[in-house]
Design a protein around this motif. Structure first.
Motif, PDB file in Angstrom:
ATOM      1  N   THR A  83       0.826  -1.212   0.000  1.00 43.50           N
ATOM      2  CA  THR A  83       0.000   0.000   0.000  1.00 43.50           C
ATOM      3  C   THR A  83       0.857   1.258   0.000  1.00 43.50           C
ATOM      4  N   ILE A  84       0.249   2.333  -0.433  1.00 42.43           N
ATOM      5  CA  ILE A  84       0.827   3.662  -0.314  1.00 42.43           C
ATOM      6  C   ILE A  84       1.067   3.955   1.173  1.00 42.43           C
ATOM      7  N   SER A  85       1.982   4.860   1.475  1.00 36.85           N
ATOM      8  CA  SER A  85       2.300   5.175   2.861  1.00 36.85           C
ATOM      9  C   SER A  85       1.045   5.421   3.699  1.00 36.85           C
ATOM     10  N   SER A  86       1.023   4.844   4.869  1.00 39.17           N
ATOM     11  CA  SER A  86      -0.126   5.020   5.775  1.00 39.17           C
ATOM     12  C   SER A  86      -0.247   6.457   6.256  1.00 39.17           C
ATOM     13  N   HIS A  87       0.798   7.276   6.078  1.00 38.40           N
ATOM     14  CA  HIS A  87       0.734   8.691   6.447  1.00 38.40           C
ATOM     15  C   HIS A  87       0.111   9.543   5.344  1.00 38.40           C
ATOM     16  N   LEU A 118       5.681   2.962   2.896  1.00 31.91           N
ATOM     17  CA  LEU A 118       6.278   4.212   3.380  1.00 31.91           C
ATOM     18  C   LEU A 118       6.584   5.174   2.231  1.00 31.91           C
ATOM     19  N   GLY A 119       5.960   4.931   1.087  1.00 30.24           N
ATOM     20  CA  GLY A 119       6.175   5.769  -0.082  1.00 30.24           C
ATOM     21  C   GLY A 119       4.956   5.731  -0.973  1.00 30.24           C
ATOM     22  N   ALA A 120       5.179   5.911  -2.263  1.00 32.65           N
ATOM     23  CA  ALA A 120       4.092   5.891  -3.236  1.00 32.65           C
ATOM     24  C   ALA A 120       4.693   5.722  -4.615  1.00 32.65           C
ATOM     25  N   ALA A 121       3.827   5.534  -5.605  1.00 42.34           N
ATOM     26  CA  ALA A 121       4.227   5.536  -7.002  1.00 42.34           C
ATOM     27  C   ALA A 121       5.417   4.610  -7.268  1.00 42.34           C
ATOM     28  N   ALA A 122       6.549   5.166  -7.702  1.00 46.17           N
ATOM     29  CA  ALA A 122       7.728   4.363  -8.023  1.00 46.17           C
ATOM     30  C   ALA A 122       8.183   3.520  -6.841  1.00 46.17           C
ATOM     31  N   VAL A 157      12.718   7.511  -1.824  1.00 41.94           N
ATOM     32  CA  VAL A 157      11.702   7.980  -2.771  1.00 41.94           C
ATOM     33  C   VAL A 157      11.833   9.497  -2.845  1.00 41.94           C
ATOM     34  N   ILE A 158      12.099  10.012  -4.045  1.00 43.94           N
ATOM     35  CA  ILE A 158      12.332  11.441  -4.240  1.00 43.94           C
ATOM     36  C   ILE A 158      11.450  11.916  -5.386  1.00 43.94           C
ATOM     37  N   PHE A 159      10.945  13.149  -5.300  1.00 42.59           N
ATOM     38  CA  PHE A 159      10.129  13.638  -6.407  1.00 42.59           C
ATOM     39  C   PHE A 159      10.279  15.138  -6.619  1.00 42.59           C
ATOM     40  N   ILE A 160       9.987  15.528  -7.849  1.00 47.94           N
ATOM     41  CA  ILE A 160       9.943  16.933  -8.253  1.00 47.94           C
ATOM     42  C   ILE A 160       8.622  17.170  -8.955  1.00 47.94           C
ATOM     43  N   SER A 161       7.959  18.262  -8.633  1.00 44.66           N
ATOM     44  CA  SER A 161       6.738  18.647  -9.341  1.00 44.66           C
ATOM     45  C   SER A 161       6.766  20.151  -9.574  1.00 44.66           C
ATOM     46  N   GLU A 162       6.278  20.561 -10.717  1.00 45.81           N
ATOM     47  CA  GLU A 162       6.210  21.990 -11.006  1.00 45.81           C
ATOM     48  C   GLU A 162       5.036  22.649 -10.293  1.00 45.81           C
ATOM     49  N   SER A 163       4.192  21.842  -9.662  1.00 44.82           N
ATOM     50  CA  SER A 163       3.088  22.376  -8.860  1.00 44.82           C
ATOM     51  C   SER A 163       2.836  21.479  -7.656  1.00 44.82           C
ATOM     52  N   LEU A 164       2.875  22.078  -6.468  1.00 46.28           N
ATOM     53  CA  LEU A 164       2.583  21.339  -5.237  1.00 46.28           C
ATOM     54  C   LEU A 164       1.159  21.604  -4.747  1.00 46.28           C
ATOM     55  N   ASN A 165       0.359  22.280  -5.585  1.00 45.76           N
ATOM     56  CA  ASN A 165      -0.957  22.730  -5.133  1.00 45.76           C
ATOM     57  C   ASN A 165      -1.845  21.597  -4.628  1.00 45.76           C
ATOM     58  N   ASN A 166      -1.912  20.484  -5.362  1.00 46.79           N
ATOM     59  CA  ASN A 166      -2.811  19.402  -4.956  1.00 46.79           C
ATOM     60  C   ASN A 166      -2.349  18.730  -3.666  1.00 46.79           C
ATOM     61  N   MET A 190      11.624  17.110  -3.247  1.00 44.53           N
ATOM     62  CA  MET A 190      10.972  16.549  -2.075  1.00 44.53           C
ATOM     63  C   MET A 190      11.317  15.067  -1.948  1.00 44.53           C
ATOM     64  N   SER A 191      11.158  14.524  -0.754  1.00 39.47           N
ATOM     65  CA  SER A 191      11.427  13.094  -0.580  1.00 39.47           C
ATOM     66  C   SER A 191      10.619  12.548   0.582  1.00 39.47           C
ATOM     67  N   SER A 192      10.601  11.231   0.680  1.00 38.80           N
ATOM     68  CA  SER A 192      10.060  10.590   1.876  1.00 38.80           C
ATOM     69  C   SER A 192      11.063  10.770   3.002  1.00 38.80           C
ATOM     70  N   ASP A 193      10.556  10.915   4.218  1.00 34.92           N
ATOM     71  CA  ASP A 193      11.464  11.111   5.354  1.00 34.92           C
ATOM     72  C   ASP A 193      11.928   9.793   5.972  1.00 34.92           C
ATOM     73  N   GLY A 194      11.578   8.672   5.338  1.00 41.16           N
ATOM     74  CA  GLY A 194      11.953   7.365   5.874  1.00 41.16           C
ATOM     75  C   GLY A 194      10.890   6.766   6.766  1.00 41.16           C
ATOM     76  N   ASN A 195       9.903   7.580   7.131  1.00 39.89           N
ATOM     77  CA  ASN A 195       8.794   7.109   7.966  1.00 39.89           C
ATOM     78  C   ASN A 195       7.453   7.265   7.262  1.00 39.89           C
ATOM     79  N   GLY A 196       7.503   7.567   5.969  1.00 40.42           N
ATOM     80  CA  GLY A 196       6.262   7.625   5.197  1.00 40.42           C
ATOM     81  C   GLY A 196       5.657   8.989   5.034  1.00 40.42           C
TER      82      GLY A 196
END
Length: 279
Positions: A83-87, A118-122, A157-166, A190-196
């Motif tokens: 599953t996607i991170s529980s957080h 503790l992450g998502a997507a990739a 898990v690291i990510f870049i987005s041109e919009s953080l609005n959502n 941005m990244s996961s902090d290791g705890n989701g």
């Protein structure tokens, strides 16, 4: 026999599924009053296009316990759920509840374990792939769970987005992180902090520098960790995904790079030109 079940935050394509079968449980996505089901029938490009046209906050609804329960039947005696991170979502709790309901109604019939990625997507893509690899090596279920727990804890898990609005509007990150991007023309890495949960990794001016810096970070971490598999998922941004793949593909330690488009849920939150990497 075993089976892997995951929510639709797990970004895959048909080539991946052919080699590493995963049963995907869809999120439901909402743009204004219109509902989209995040399954193989979703026109993701159309969904992203529709999302750009609305002013209201896009929403999502996680799978319910019954959505998982219906996939527990079959010949498999071991079921592993990712599953996607529980957080970030209630999906993990839904999966746990489904497991408990099934076990109470069918005592000792099947072994079911739920992994919080503790992450998502990739990140989920890599977790599902690693479970298959360990089963191929003949790991017992106890050894697999122990190994996967370490794998997930150490995964980046690291990510870049041109919009953080959502992400901001849905409460996934605090508003000040978004203000960094919107008021100072800075593209946050941005990244996961290791705890989701999501944290700010670095602040970089302009997108070209941000992607070059992301590649540098990945190269350093990949050499340090010795991780051999990299997953890249993107929201309509194949050029940057290929740039990252080329950048880390020069490392002798990297043996495989998974590069796929984001499905619906990842597209909703990674948003404009979003790139998510995991290793």
């Amino acid at each position: 026999m075993y089976k892997i079940v995951a929510d639709s935050s797990t970004d895959v394509d048909q080539s991946f599924l052919k080699e590493f079968p995963v049963t995907l449980i869809p999120f439901k996505l909402y743009l204004d009053d219109k509902e989209y089901v995040d399954d193989e029938n979703l026109d993701v490009d159309g969904f992203v296009s529709d999302m750009k046209k609305i002013t209201a906050t896009p929403k999502s609804s996680c799978p319910a316990p019954n959505d998982f329960l219906e996939h527990f039947e079959g010949e498999e005696d071991e079921i592993y759920i990712v599953t996607i991170s529980s957080h970030l979502s209630g999906t993990y709790n839904s999966a746990i509840l489904a497991k408990n309901i099934y076990n109470s109604e069918n005592p000792n019939k099947k072994f079911i374990h739920v992994f919080d990625s503790l992450g998502a997507a990739a990140g989920e893509t890599l977790v599902a792939r690693q479970i298959h690899e360990l089963k191929k090596l003949g790991y017992t279920k106890e050894k697999l769970i122990e190994s996967m727990s370490v794998f997930i804890k150490e995964m980046k898990v690291i990510f870049i987005s041109e919009s953080l609005n959502n992400l901001i509007k849905n409460g996934r990150i605090s508003k000040w992180k978004g203000l960094i991007a919107s008021t100072l023309n800075i593209l946050p890495i941005m990244s996961s902090d290791g705890n989701g949960e999501i944290k700010l990794l670095e602040k970089v001016r302009n997108s070209n520098k941000a992607y070059l810096r992301l590649i540098e970070i990945m190269q350093t971490e990949l050499i340090k960790s010795g991780r051999k598999i990299v997953a890249i998922t993107h929201v309509g941004n194949p050029e940057r995904a290929e740039q990252i793949a080329a950048g880390v593909g020069t490392l002798k330690t990297v043996e495989e790079i998974i590069n796929v488009k984001c499905a619906g849920l990842s597209s909703l939150y990674a948003d404009s030109k979003g790139i998510i990497v995991a290793f």
